[in-house]
Motif scaffolding. Sequence first.
Motif, short mmCIF file in Angstrom:
data_model
loop_
_atom_site.label_atom_id
_atom_site.label_comp_id
_atom_site.label_asym_id
_atom_site.label_seq_id
_atom_site.Cartn_x
_atom_site.Cartn_y
_atom_site.Cartn_z
N VAL A 422 0.88 -0.94 -0.45
CA VAL A 422 0.29 0.34 -0.01
C VAL A 422 1.10 1.34 -0.03
O VAL A 422 0.51 2.00 -0.77
CB VAL A 422 -1.05 0.14 1.17
CG1 VAL A 422 -1.67 1.38 1.65
CG2 VAL A 422 -1.88 -1.10 1.26
N PHE A 423 1.65 1.42 0.85
CA PHE A 423 2.42 2.48 0.97
C PHE A 423 3.40 2.35 0.20
O PHE A 423 4.00 3.54 -0.35
CB PHE A 423 2.87 2.35 2.60
CG PHE A 423 2.10 2.43 3.57
CD1 PHE A 423 1.82 3.53 4.02
CD2 PHE A 423 2.19 1.12 4.51
CE1 PHE A 423 0.11 3.13 4.97
CE2 PHE A 423 1.13 0.84 5.03
CZ PHE A 423 -0.18 1.97 5.46
N ARG A 424 4.27 0.68 -0.71
CA ARG A 424 5.59 0.90 -1.30
C ARG A 424 4.92 1.99 -2.70
O ARG A 424 5.53 2.30 -3.00
CB ARG A 424 5.95 -0.30 -1.30
CG ARG A 424 7.13 -0.93 -2.09
CD ARG A 424 8.33 -0.26 -1.04
NE ARG A 424 8.45 -1.35 -0.63
CZ ARG A 424 9.10 -1.06 1.27
NH1 ARG A 424 10.31 -0.15 1.48
NH2 ARG A 424 8.93 -2.28 1.80
N SER A 425 3.99 1.77 -2.90
CA SER A 425 3.63 2.19 -4.47
C SER A 425 3.08 3.89 -4.46
O SER A 425 3.36 3.84 -5.37
CB SER A 425 1.42 1.56 -4.55
OG SER A 425 0.65 2.11 -3.62
N PHE A 426 2.70 4.07 -3.64
CA PHE A 426 2.69 5.66 -3.26
C PHE A 426 4.21 6.40 -3.47
O PHE A 426 4.45 6.86 -4.01
CB PHE A 426 2.72 5.72 -1.98
CG PHE A 426 0.55 6.57 -1.91
CD1 PHE A 426 -0.19 7.51 -1.93
CD2 PHE A 426 -0.10 5.08 -1.39
CE1 PHE A 426 -1.05 7.68 -1.90
CE2 PHE A 426 -1.35 5.43 -1.46
CZ PHE A 426 -2.28 6.66 -1.83
N LYS A 429 5.68 5.56 -7.04
CA LYS A 429 4.95 7.08 -7.44
C LYS A 429 5.53 8.43 -7.56
O LYS A 429 5.92 8.95 -8.83
CB LYS A 429 4.05 6.78 -7.47
CG LYS A 429 2.65 5.69 -8.06
CD LYS A 429 1.73 5.31 -7.76
CE LYS A 429 0.24 4.78 -8.20
NZ LYS A 429 -1.09 4.62 -7.25
N ILE A 430 6.40 8.63 -6.42
CA ILE A 430 6.72 10.02 -6.53
C ILE A 430 7.88 10.00 -5.96
O ILE A 430 8.93 11.05 -6.73
CB ILE A 430 6.15 10.60 -5.36
CG1 ILE A 430 6.87 9.98 -3.82
CG2 ILE A 430 4.43 10.70 -5.53
CD1 ILE A 430 5.96 10.90 -2.58
N HIS A 431 8.80 9.18 -5.44
CA HIS A 431 10.12 9.32 -5.77
C HIS A 431 10.86 8.95 -7.01
O HIS A 431 10.82 8.72 -8.31
CB HIS A 431 11.06 7.82 -5.30
CG HIS A 431 11.97 7.43 -5.60
ND1 HIS A 431 13.08 8.63 -4.06
CD2 HIS A 431 13.70 6.99 -5.48
CE1 HIS A 431 14.55 8.65 -4.02
NE2 HIS A 431 14.60 7.54 -5.18
N GLY A 432 11.85 10.66 -7.06
CA GLY A 432 13.02 10.71 -8.24
C GLY A 432 11.86 11.29 -9.04
O GLY A 432 12.61 11.18 -10.69
N ARG A 433 10.64 11.85 -8.67
CA ARG A 433 9.76 12.11 -9.50
C ARG A 433 10.59 13.53 -10.51
O ARG A 433 10.74 14.72 -10.31
CB ARG A 433 8.56 12.16 -9.77
CG ARG A 433 8.08 13.42 -8.77
CD ARG A 433 6.62 13.94 -8.36
NE ARG A 433 6.60 13.98 -7.84
CZ ARG A 433 5.49 15.51 -7.16
NH1 ARG A 433 5.21 16.14 -8.65
NH2 ARG A 433 5.86 16.65 -7.05
#
Length: 435
Positions: A422-426, A429-433
Amino acid sequence: MASDKAARRARFEAVFDVIRDELVEYCKKEGLPDEALEWYRKSLDYNVPGGKLNRGISVVDTVEILKGRPLTDEEYLNAAVLGWCVELLQAYFLVADDIMDASITRRSQPCWYLAPAPAVSAPSTPVAPSTTPAAIAKDQPVSITASGYRHPSVGMIAINDSFMLASAIYHLLKIHFRPQPCYVDLLELFHDITYKTEMGQLVDLVTASEGVVDLARFSLERHRTIVVYKTAFYSFHLPVALAMRMCNIPDSYTVQLPDGSKTLKPYDIALSILIPLGEYFQVQDDFLDYAAPPEILGKIGTDIVDNKCSWCVNTVMGLCTPEQRAILDRNYGRKGDIEAGAEGADSEEKKAHGQDGEAGGLCEKRVKELYEAVGLRKVYAEYEANMYKRLNELIDSIPEEGVIVDEKGQKVETHQGMKRQVFRSFLEKIHGRKM
């Protein structure tokens, strides 16, 4: 992968048609005239479905992860309704926020309060063209469809429209969830998160009042308060908490592990991960507004000229010398080439737009040069690396092994507990964007 993402979005968007029609039909049964029904329909279509829909789709994705299987049609509809309730909340905030900020565009179209008013029917009294002098207008009646008639904007009716966007949430919850055990929890979640977000908006508004540039009001602590309350609660915590309630995850449960049993408080765990995750997301946004090229970001960043209480300016204030701080005070939040306090600074002949892709002229350029001089890019890279490590450690601390049991030690079948994914998917998605 891209086609799968598009298909998931299309399926989610299809549910919007269902809930929009439910909302309009309810107003019709209440006896609203056709003109009001058309106005409401246009408000819903214009303000709710046009964004990225990340918050709403996250509800569906989280329910699927927690259940560990594809959803039935009924489960999908319920999860998607909750997702659209989050999008309705977002629309409510944005319509009101655009009025408060006197914004011009939203999602590449006019803000709702500036958009052409829908459902305009012929008035009971003739209307003169907008070019007709008032003294003779009464003698020059024309139809509202005449070319000289100036079509009105939505205007301040948008304030009431924002209220109706918010109220729609509770009507949909009543229709779809009232018989379910989670109904009251869902209501309380929306009430609580709405209140918290409004608190964050208040802090933001009083920190950077329109027309007042005072960096003494800024601090990293103030920035964090704004970010947590204005963004993190409704953008990150709310979608996951709604999914958890729909999946019947209780306030606490016990897991039997090889080395003994452990009692977990899943909503506290979720909060401890999602709030810093939301903070990380907003710090990213602040940094990209300054550092990302417009062709990558998709717009020209304006935080500096708009006097935003950004992570960037607050971080730089803690790193700069007194001389550099003076540069900040003279140039931050100014749309032009003349520094505060300089001759002509209060002249109305300021440049509204700068040069070389800058949003605010030489004043903004000086601030950006200062950001570079203090090494803000390196500071951000260190912040991102540390935050990514911290969040992964928090996620990894969630026990997935073991058996969930009740107070009698019997295996629980009503839910499967928290899932790291649940948290890994969030986070992924945003890391390194970059945008």
